[in-house]
Design an enzyme around this catalytic site. Structure first.
Site, PDB file in Angstrom:
ATOM      1  CB  THR A 114      33.621  47.934  47.278  1.00 11.32           C
ATOM      2  OG1 THR A 114      32.667  47.923  48.343  1.00 11.32           O
ATOM      3  CG2 THR A 114      33.834  46.514  46.775  1.00 11.32           C
ATOM      4  CG  ASP A 115      35.502  53.441  46.228  1.00 16.00           C
ATOM      5  OD1 ASP A 115      34.708  53.176  45.297  1.00 16.00           O
ATOM      6  OD2 ASP A 115      36.645  53.886  46.021  1.00 16.00           O
ATOM      7  CD  GLN A 116      30.084  57.716  47.718  1.00 20.89           C
ATOM      8  OE1 GLN A 116      29.517  57.507  48.774  1.00 20.89           O
ATOM      9  NE2 GLN A 116      30.061  58.891  47.125  1.00 20.89           N
ATOM     10  CG  MET A 117      33.886  55.686  41.578  1.00 22.35           C
ATOM     11  SD  MET A 117      35.597  56.152  41.171  1.00 22.35           S
ATOM     12  CE  MET A 117      35.826  57.634  42.156  1.00 22.35           C
TER      13      MET A 117
END
Lengths: 153, 153, 153, 153
Positions: free
Chosen positions: A20-23
């Site tokens: 995952t990423d910070q979005m």
């Protein structure tokens, strides 16, 4: 290649936190990794392991990758990677992928990767005949009843 | 090894979106990648490239990695990786790392990696003498005028 | 915590090509990702999903990670991640991991991660009581018949 | 958009060991990460930071990514990522990338990513006017002296 085109092999991955990423969604480059999981399972379901192909000196070098993102995959979601072979010649193979949520069935992404067969020296080579059926390589000349002289590798 | 212990080499990385996770901070495994950037720059600052060492048949296989996370690194932040050699023998080298924000100087994390020198076969070997000074390998016995019998590789 | 200490949950991952490096083995930082897979499966086997914990506003922030590498994992190898809880208090939980080859059973690596419970603001908090049994948080004082005043979060 | 089309911004990355795979070259998915580095530097060179855009509630969600691989990038090689904007409307922006070796100038790969502007809810939105010039969004109608009714977001 008709038979091969119809054949779809499913692999399943579960989204890792690392992906995952910070979005709050899966970082887009990771879908290419899942495609890799998909085509390796395609090989396994076809009766051989990609690593054995590589041990035999045949590498599948990626020459193009494409992905269209439809609905973001989320953390801990199960993802189904449905892999097919879209095109195969003794030089080139193109895999197609559809990635679906294992939970609600929605389409997450679709794409393809195109590969050339290479030797250990990473130079393009021709796929040995014994692997043709696995990748569904067309035998066009014989289908047309024509004996085409085969160029040397 | 006194001299080597004092020596600290700085590398700088900028946090990539790919390195964040849905907690909105850098995913913790990525600090180990930054440590790799740090020790490669340490080598470069010491006058050789790690890839040349590897081409010469000497690999630095990781046998232990440790990281303590103090303050999360954030997207697009510049990170300073300060690398030192904490211990070095002809068999083993231990790098220490301090990772600091390039923006406000706060300590992000610190840790170490421990490596054994290996040959191309990935079996433990001894670091050839010409690299001893680079890693600050102690020559304690001879310095003390003692001839220590050297164990065979 | 006796019961929890004895409990080991197994997860399985298959090594991806993406996880290898040019040494021909798995890049060492990826073991930390597998540890994540391990502890998420630990939670699932304990009757809850980590993502639900996170949705409830409880995050497991990593404060330390450690890994000792014993035998390199290879491409396409199945890896068993055996996860236990080594320590748990209302503030801190420490997971232990043993990673084994699913093919020949050899030990690949072992390590731990230490976490503090955080709120959505990423500040340390105490684990709500309803989750204590999941993590095997000791209730030592009451077990001893002592009423200990609980410090405010 | 003429001006924007001509503008190319260069970013440099050095290939990390973590980015290689057992073929001895960079794993193909990592080029997408370098594209991210490229477009973030494109923004920075245009006078704003992508993270500030995101803080203002405008996200660049990837809807398509494509990469053609020409010559493999190698460990420790410096890579130049040359980023341009190929297309920009108030809804969509498409970045183009050429990745070149910083050592011998050879073309490594080229590709594009296509993005839609989204709000924090990850639903498509229109890029606010103050950012139009940054992305080179055409103002075709007004340039032609035509008042086009603007559809509601």
């Amino acid at each position: 290649m008709q038979a091969a085109e119809k054949r779809a092999v499913e692999a399943r991955v579960r989204v890792r936190y690392a992906e995952t990423d910070q979005m709050g969604i899966v970082y887009h480059a990771n879908y290419l990794v899942w495609m890799e999981v998909g085509r390796v399972e395609y090989c396994r379901a076809s009766g051989f392991r990609y690593k054995d192909l590589e041990a035999a000196g045949i590498l599948l070098a990626v020459v193009e990758a494409n992905c269209r993102y439809v609905s973001p995959a989320l953390y801990d979601e199960e993802v189904i990677v449905r892999t097919t072979i879209e095109e195969a010649t003794p030089r080139v193979v193109r895999f197609g992928y559809r990635m679906l949520s294992g939970e609600d069935g929605r389409l997450l992404a679709e794409g393809f990767t195109k590969h050339v067969f290479c030797g250990r020296d990473r130079r393009a080579t021709k796929l040995p005949k014994q692997y043709h059926s696995v990748f569904g390589v067309e035998s066009a000349p014989s289908a047309l009843g024509v004996i085409a002289p085969e160029p040397a590798p």
